[in-house]
Design an enzyme around this catalytic site. Structure first.
Site, PDB file in Angstrom:
ATOM      1  N   ASN A 131     -10.972  -2.825  -4.994  1.00  0.00           N
ATOM      2  CA  ASN A 131     -10.231  -1.853  -5.811  1.00  0.00           C
ATOM      3  C   ASN A 131     -10.912  -1.552  -7.155  1.00  0.00           C
ATOM      4  O   ASN A 131     -10.585  -0.559  -7.813  1.00  0.00           O
ATOM      5  CB  ASN A 131      -8.787  -2.298  -6.039  1.00  0.00           C
ATOM      6  CG  ASN A 131      -7.896  -2.192  -4.806  1.00  0.00           C
ATOM      7  OD1 ASN A 131      -6.999  -2.998  -4.593  1.00  0.00           O
ATOM      8  ND2 ASN A 131      -8.132  -1.175  -3.976  1.00  0.00           N
ATOM      9  N   ASP A 144       0.822  -1.216   0.000  1.00  0.00           N
ATOM     10  CA  ASP A 144       0.000   0.000   0.000  1.00  0.00           C
ATOM     11  C   ASP A 144       0.858   1.268   0.000  1.00  0.00           C
ATOM     12  O   ASP A 144       1.973   1.271   0.527  1.00  0.00           O
ATOM     13  CB  ASP A 144      -0.905  -0.021   1.246  1.00  0.00           C
ATOM     14  CG  ASP A 144      -2.037   0.980   1.145  1.00  0.00           C
ATOM     15  OD1 ASP A 144      -2.350   1.434   0.017  1.00  0.00           O
ATOM     16  OD2 ASP A 144      -2.626   1.311   2.192  1.00  0.00           O
TER      17      ASP A 144
END
Ligand code: IPE
Ligand code: IPE
Ligand code: MG
Length: 246
Positions: free
Chosen positions: A74, A26
């Protein structure tokens, strides 16, 4: 930075090496912002770093590495970003395949790959197939992966077998349920690392991480170095795992 050559297994490898490490890659977007670049540049830098860290982990002797690449959530990003990520996966997998072969890495995809284009699916199948002869680290690439979707899929598969008379409901225990997951046959993760400062799982390996040690780092994923992995491994080695005991 230590003088040791980048990409070479460190002398500082801790005494207790986790068998299975999970990484939530991330912080690509924030990295791009920090460098005044568009988000895709962050994803490209993140993909480069995936290559560096994967090679390093294999050389350290980690047996299983699971990297969170694209979550079931996502897809909710702007279409342009999703499209860019899918194109990057395609370009990148081609390139990374060479590394996997050189480093004796066996690749598995975990997640619902059917959501991807036929081209990408073919490439994924080829990567799995070509690397299947490798005997070193198992690399799980979590793509279109979500822990909840994985559990729902397992429940559906079991229910189907009950309907067909091949299983009885009372047979279902933790071990049997695990056998319906993408990670069937693999040890649970011992350590989950999340760079970028967030301290949450974001739907990663929900079932498997019941007793994983969690280490987070403020460093954004594209900046996360082999030395940062060493540090996370050292933190892991210093933890006392109790599994509910004393
Ligand atoms: C991780 O980086 C990559 C994916 C989720 C595909 P992000 O894109 O989430 O980066 P931030 O969190 O916006 O910095
Ligand atoms: C988790 O990161 C998914 C991946 C790294 C692939 P996100 O950036 O999607 O997670 P949230 O939205 O911050 O929880
Ligand atoms: Mg993020």
């Amino acid at each position: 930075m230590r003088s040791q050559k980048k990409g070479q297994a460190g002398a500082a490898a801790p005494a207790v090496l986790p068998r299975h490490v999970g990484i939530i890659m991330d912080g690509n977007g924030r990295w791009a912002k920090k460098h005044h670049q568009p988000r895709p540049a962050g994803h490209r830098a993140g993909a480069q770093n995936f290559r560096t860290i994967t090679r390093y982990a294999a050389r350290l002797g980690i047996q299983y590495l699971t990297v969170y690449t694209f979550s079931t959530e996502n897809w909710s990003r702007p279409a342009e970003e999703v499209g860019g990520l899918l194109a990057l996966f395609k370009d990148y997998l081609e390139e990374a395949l060479r590394d996997f072969m050189d480093e004796n890495i066996r690749v598995r995809f975990i997640g619902d790959v059917q959501a991807f284009s036929p081209n990408l699916q073919d490439l994924m199948a080829r990567v799995e197939e070509e690397s299947s002869v490798k005997t070193g680290m198992v690399l799980n690439l979590a793509m279109n992966y979500g822990g909840r979707a994985e559990l729902a899929r397992a429940a559906r598969a079991f229910a189907q077998e009950v309907r067909e008379g091949r299983r009885r409901p009372e047979e279902l225990d933790e071990a049997l349920l695990s056998s319906y997951l993408y990670t069937a046959g693999q040890p649970d993760p011992d350590l989950i690392i999340r760079p970028s400062g967030e301290q949450r799982l974001s739907n990663f390996l929900l079932w498997q991480s019941a007793y994983a040690e969690f280490v987070y780092s403020d460093i954004l994923w594209p900046d996360f170095t082999p030395q940062d992995l060493d540090k996370a491994l050292a933190v892991y080695a210093s933890r006392q795992r109790r599994f509910g005991g004393v």
